[in-house]
Design an enzyme around this catalytic site. Sequence first.
Site, mmCIF file in Angstrom:
data_model
loop_
_atom_site.group_PDB
_atom_site.id
_atom_site.type_symbol
_atom_site.label_atom_id
_atom_site.label_comp_id
_atom_site.label_asym_id
_atom_site.label_seq_id
_atom_site.Cartn_x
_atom_site.Cartn_y
_atom_site.Cartn_z
ATOM 1 N N ASP A 1 2.100 -3.444 0.783
ATOM 2 C CA ASP A 1 1.390 -3.967 1.958
ATOM 3 C C ASP A 1 1.008 -5.431 1.709
ATOM 4 O OD1 ASP A 1 -0.868 -3.919 0.343
ATOM 5 O OD2 ASP A 1 -1.976 -2.466 1.564
ATOM 6 N N CYS B 1 0.039 -1.367 -3.363
ATOM 7 C CA CYS B 1 -0.913 -1.821 -2.337
ATOM 8 C C CYS B 1 -2.113 -2.384 -3.102
ATOM 9 C CB CYS B 1 -1.262 -0.697 -1.357
ATOM 10 S SG CYS B 1 -2.120 0.731 -2.064
ATOM 11 N N GLY C 1 -3.553 4.456 -1.709
ATOM 12 C CA GLY C 1 -3.220 4.810 -0.321
ATOM 13 C C GLY C 1 -1.718 4.921 -0.110
ATOM 14 N N HIS D 1 6.487 14.434 -17.743
ATOM 15 C CA HIS D 1 5.919 15.733 -17.369
ATOM 16 C C HIS D 1 6.118 16.071 -15.891
ATOM 17 C CE1 HIS D 1 2.846 15.867 -20.944
ATOM 18 N NE2 HIS D 1 4.082 15.591 -21.327
ATOM 19 N N THR E 1 -4.824 -0.876 -4.271
ATOM 20 C CA THR E 1 -5.153 0.015 -5.388
ATOM 21 C C THR E 1 -3.958 0.813 -5.904
ATOM 22 O OG1 THR E 1 -5.615 1.788 -3.832
ATOM 23 C CG2 THR E 1 -7.490 0.414 -4.491
HETATM 24 C C1 RB5 Z 1 -5.864 -2.859 2.104
HETATM 25 O O1 RB5 Z 1 -7.027 -3.603 2.287
HETATM 26 C C2 RB5 Z 1 -6.104 -1.738 1.127
HETATM 27 O O2 RB5 Z 1 -6.885 -0.758 1.699
HETATM 28 C C3 RB5 Z 1 -4.789 -1.172 0.649
HETATM 29 O O3 RB5 Z 1 -4.027 -2.176 0.074
HETATM 30 C C4 RB5 Z 1 -4.874 -0.089 -0.399
HETATM 31 O O4 RB5 Z 1 -5.701 -0.460 -1.460
HETATM 32 C C5 RB5 Z 1 -5.181 1.266 0.081
HETATM 33 O O5 RB5 Z 1 -5.190 2.254 -0.674
#
Ligand code: RB5
Length: 151
Positions: A12, A69, A74, A102, A71
């Site tokens: 993203d 993304c 998501g 695994h 983190t």
């Molecule tokens: C975007 O702001 C953020 O929510 C996305 O990149 C990600 O971290 C979601 O899990």
Amino acid sequence: MSDIKVIGIGNDHAAVDLKNAIKEYLEGKGYEVVNYGTDSTESCDYPIFGEKVGRAVAGGEVDAGVLICGTGIGISIAANKVKGVRAAAVSEPVSARLTKEHNNANIIAFGARIVGVEMAKAIVDAWLEAEYIGSGRHERRVDQIRKIEEA
Ligand code: RB5
């Protein structure tokens, strides 16, 4: 020896720079990398790209996937909704190796706001160099995951 040659990459807006760095890194290692992610830093919705890479992996368009993304969480959750996908969000190489050995993870995910570029390279290396153990308890457990998809 792993038979991964073509890797789908998705991201993203939070991960454009890291996606480009990892794409270039993997190409430098001889992999073909297909870009399913956004190249814009304008805010967008990560499930779109998790699904795209998930479908490409599950459909055999590519051999494996990398998702990034903010983190890594998501986008991996979205990919895991596609039947046949085992996407693992990790932030260091030991988990990356173990999720191939695994869980036979066919997508590795990480967060551009969590790991730096050198850690991201170490993660993809560990995951790509590892082999699925593919017998005994690991095979039984991955088969149990497959059965959940049939339920
Ligand atoms: C975007 O702001 C953020 O929510 C996305 O990149 C990600 O971290 C979601 O899990």
